[in-house]
Scaffold this motif. Structure first.
Motif, PDB file in Angstrom:
ATOM      1  N   THR A  56       0.461  -9.892   5.421  1.00 52.82           N
ATOM      2  CA  THR A  56       0.257 -10.816   4.299  1.00 52.82           C
ATOM      3  C   THR A  56      -1.102 -10.604   3.652  1.00 52.82           C
ATOM      4  O   THR A  56      -1.242 -10.578   2.429  1.00 52.82           O
ATOM      5  CB  THR A  56       0.396 -12.264   4.794  1.00 52.82           C
ATOM      6  OG1 THR A  56       1.682 -12.442   5.410  1.00 52.82           O
ATOM      7  CG2 THR A  56       0.243 -13.240   3.634  1.00 52.82           C
ATOM      8  N   GLY A  57      -2.138 -10.398   4.474  1.00 62.02           N
ATOM      9  CA  GLY A  57      -3.467 -10.152   3.930  1.00 62.02           C
ATOM     10  C   GLY A  57      -3.548  -8.847   3.158  1.00 62.02           C
ATOM     11  O   GLY A  57      -4.173  -8.774   2.089  1.00 62.02           O
ATOM     12  N   THR A  58      -2.897  -7.793   3.666  1.00 63.61           N
ATOM     13  CA  THR A  58      -2.912  -6.500   2.977  1.00 63.61           C
ATOM     14  C   THR A  58      -2.216  -6.588   1.629  1.00 63.61           C
ATOM     15  O   THR A  58      -2.708  -6.089   0.612  1.00 63.61           O
ATOM     16  CB  THR A  58      -2.241  -5.432   3.842  1.00 63.61           C
ATOM     17  OG1 THR A  58      -2.911  -5.369   5.107  1.00 63.61           O
ATOM     18  CG2 THR A  58      -2.294  -4.071   3.177  1.00 63.61           C
ATOM     19  N   CYS A  59      -1.049  -7.216   1.614  1.00 66.11           N
ATOM     20  CA  CYS A  59      -0.310  -7.360   0.346  1.00 66.11           C
ATOM     21  C   CYS A  59      -1.113  -8.178  -0.654  1.00 66.11           C
ATOM     22  O   CYS A  59      -1.146  -7.857  -1.856  1.00 66.11           O
ATOM     23  CB  CYS A  59       1.049  -8.016   0.614  1.00 66.11           C
ATOM     24  SG  CYS A  59       2.167  -7.005   1.601  1.00 66.11           S
ATOM     25  N   ALA A  60      -1.749  -9.206  -0.175  1.00 70.87           N
ATOM     26  CA  ALA A  60      -2.559 -10.018  -1.083  1.00 70.87           C
ATOM     27  C   ALA A  60      -3.715  -9.215  -1.654  1.00 70.87           C
ATOM     28  O   ALA A  60      -4.057  -9.320  -2.836  1.00 70.87           O
ATOM     29  CB  ALA A  60      -3.070 -11.248  -0.340  1.00 70.87           C
ATOM     30  N   ALA A  61      -4.342  -8.354  -0.809  1.00 67.38           N
ATOM     31  CA  ALA A  61      -5.467  -7.528  -1.293  1.00 67.38           C
ATOM     32  C   ALA A  61      -5.002  -6.539  -2.349  1.00 67.38           C
ATOM     33  O   ALA A  61      -5.671  -6.336  -3.372  1.00 67.38           O
ATOM     34  CB  ALA A  61      -6.104  -6.807  -0.108  1.00 67.38           C
ATOM     35  N   TYR A  62      -3.852  -5.874  -2.127  1.00 67.35           N
ATOM     36  CA  TYR A  62      -3.336  -4.935  -3.121  1.00 67.35           C
ATOM     37  C   TYR A  62      -2.997  -5.654  -4.425  1.00 67.35           C
ATOM     38  O   TYR A  62      -3.210  -5.132  -5.521  1.00 67.35           O
ATOM     39  CB  TYR A  62      -2.092  -4.212  -2.580  1.00 67.35           C
ATOM     40  CG  TYR A  62      -2.429  -2.979  -1.780  1.00 67.35           C
ATOM     41  CD1 TYR A  62      -2.890  -1.825  -2.400  1.00 67.35           C
ATOM     42  CD2 TYR A  62      -2.280  -2.970  -0.398  1.00 67.35           C
ATOM     43  CE1 TYR A  62      -3.198  -0.692  -1.664  1.00 67.35           C
ATOM     44  CE2 TYR A  62      -2.594  -1.852   0.347  1.00 67.35           C
ATOM     45  CZ  TYR A  62      -3.054  -0.711  -0.300  1.00 67.35           C
ATOM     46  OH  TYR A  62      -3.359   0.401   0.440  1.00 67.35           O
ATOM     47  N   THR A  63      -2.437  -6.838  -4.295  1.00 64.35           N
ATOM     48  CA  THR A  63      -2.079  -7.585  -5.504  1.00 64.35           C
ATOM     49  C   THR A  63      -3.313  -7.937  -6.309  1.00 64.35           C
ATOM     50  O   THR A  63      -3.351  -7.777  -7.538  1.00 64.35           O
ATOM     51  CB  THR A  63      -1.312  -8.861  -5.117  1.00 64.35           C
ATOM     52  OG1 THR A  63      -0.167  -8.516  -4.345  1.00 64.35           O
ATOM     53  CG2 THR A  63      -0.884  -9.628  -6.362  1.00 64.35           C
ATOM     54  N   VAL A  64      -4.366  -8.381  -5.628  1.00 62.65           N
ATOM     55  CA  VAL A  64      -5.599  -8.723  -6.334  1.00 62.65           C
ATOM     56  C   VAL A  64      -6.227  -7.491  -6.969  1.00 62.65           C
ATOM     57  O   VAL A  64      -6.684  -7.500  -8.116  1.00 62.65           O
ATOM     58  CB  VAL A  64      -6.574  -9.407  -5.355  1.00 62.65           C
ATOM     59  CG1 VAL A  64      -7.943  -9.607  -6.012  1.00 62.65           C
ATOM     60  CG2 VAL A  64      -6.014 -10.747  -4.893  1.00 62.65           C
ATOM     61  N   GLN A  65      -6.225  -6.343  -6.220  1.00 59.41           N
ATOM     62  CA  GLN A  65      -6.860  -5.122  -6.739  1.00 59.41           C
ATOM     63  C   GLN A  65      -6.095  -4.567  -7.928  1.00 59.41           C
ATOM     64  O   GLN A  65      -6.695  -4.035  -8.877  1.00 59.41           O
ATOM     65  CB  GLN A  65      -6.932  -4.070  -5.619  1.00 59.41           C
ATOM     66  CG  GLN A  65      -7.670  -2.799  -6.010  1.00 59.41           C
ATOM     67  CD  GLN A  65      -9.127  -3.041  -6.273  1.00 59.41           C
ATOM     68  OE1 GLN A  65      -9.701  -3.978  -5.737  1.00 59.41           O
ATOM     69  NE2 GLN A  65      -9.729  -2.228  -7.130  1.00 59.41           N
ATOM     70  N   GLU A  67      -4.543  -6.140 -10.197  1.00 63.80           N
ATOM     71  CA  GLU A  67      -4.743  -6.939 -11.406  1.00 63.80           C
ATOM     72  C   GLU A  67      -6.148  -6.783 -11.985  1.00 63.80           C
ATOM     73  O   GLU A  67      -6.425  -7.248 -13.087  1.00 63.80           O
ATOM     74  CB  GLU A  67      -4.474  -8.408 -11.084  1.00 63.80           C
ATOM     75  CG  GLU A  67      -3.018  -8.691 -10.717  1.00 63.80           C
ATOM     76  CD  GLU A  67      -2.801 -10.144 -10.351  1.00 63.80           C
ATOM     77  OE1 GLU A  67      -3.806 -10.889 -10.298  1.00 63.80           O
ATOM     78  OE2 GLU A  67      -1.636 -10.547 -10.142  1.00 63.80           O
TER      79      GLU A  67
END
Length: 276
Positions: A56-65, A67
């Protein structure tokens, strides 16, 4: 209570109970209450929760990066790289003419690049060339080991051999041969040009290291130290010059009953190389 009063009756004795036993007697192993819950299930749940947290943390980081706008690269140390700029049409160098393009000349009739015999000279009576050409074995036959020389020439991709031979002054014999290979590097390799120069200093050949031909790179000329002598014949003086231009090697020989000057052989060699 007075001493004359009778004692009260004691309490009746209790009936004997069951023998003493452990405070917590073991229950029946077969009963549901006696089964213990295994601990492995709890460990697996904790591990799954940890993995899900990392994902969950990795997916959230990729999503933020994804954008965020891309970070610009730092500027180059040079403001302008020295790449060659294309020339405007009509401003490039003019193509070489056929007279100046060496490859055009050597790809044509090689015999036309041979020196013309001087005035008063005659065609050699025992010339090896036929109509200006020498076959590979005819050229190799002029060496001490013709079979080995022919094999080497063929392995080095010999292309063709053109030659002119003349006699003058009643005693001088001149032979100029142009040996052309299919690869320019082969003509310069030790297998031919340098190989020919390698054995010339031996006593049975020129007997000296020769001298360079000015302006002709690795070209050299040799005036033999001793004439060839045989009973019943005049002594034969010899000189040789070898040089290269591109994929063509010049092999020049002079034989004479009189001594040959260095200027005679070097001048003739330079004139021939100028035509290449």
């Amino acid at each position: 209570m007075t001493p004359n009063e009778p004692a009260p009756p004691s309490a009746p004795p209790e009936s004997p109970g069951p023998p003493p036993g452990p405070a917590n007697p073991p229950s029946d192993p077969a009963s549901p209450d006696a089964r213990r819950r295994p601990r492995a299930g709890t460990t697996a749940l904790i591990a799954c929760a940890a993995v899900l947290g990392v994902l969950t943390g990795t997916c959230a980081a990729y999503t933020v990066q994804s954008e965020r706008p891309p970070t610009p690269l730092p500027p180059l140390s040079q403001a302008k790289l020295p790449y060659p700029e294309p020339l405007a049409e009509g401003k490039g160098p003019a193509p070489l003419s056929a007279a100046r393009d060496r490859l055009v000349r050597t790809d044509g009739d090689l015999r036309k690049l041979l020196l013309r015999k001087p005035k008063g000279a005659e065609e050699a009576r025992f010339a090896r060339a036929r109509n200006g050409w020498i076959d590979p074995y005819g050229y190799a036959r002029g060496f001490e080991t013709p079979d080995l020389m022919l094999r080497d020439l063929l392995q080095q991709e010999l292309r063709r051999v053109a030659s002119t031979e003349w006699e003058q002054n009643g005693s001088r014999f001149v032979a100029i041969t142009l040996v052309q290979f299919r690869d320019e590097q082969v003509a310069a390799s030790p297998d031919f040009l340098a190989g020919q120069q390698l054995y010339m200093p031996r006593a049975e050949h020129a007997g000296n290291a020769g001298k360079p031909l000015p302006g002709l790179g690795d070209g050299r000329f040799y005036v033999f130290d001793k004439p060839f002598s045989e009973a019943g014949y005049l002594p034969m003086y010899t000189a040789r010059a070898v040089a290269r231009r591109g994929d063509v090697v010049m092999d020049l020989w002079i034989h004479d009953a009189e001594p040959i000057s260095e200027s005679a052989v070097s001048s003739l060699a330079r004139k021939q190389m100028e035509r290449l």
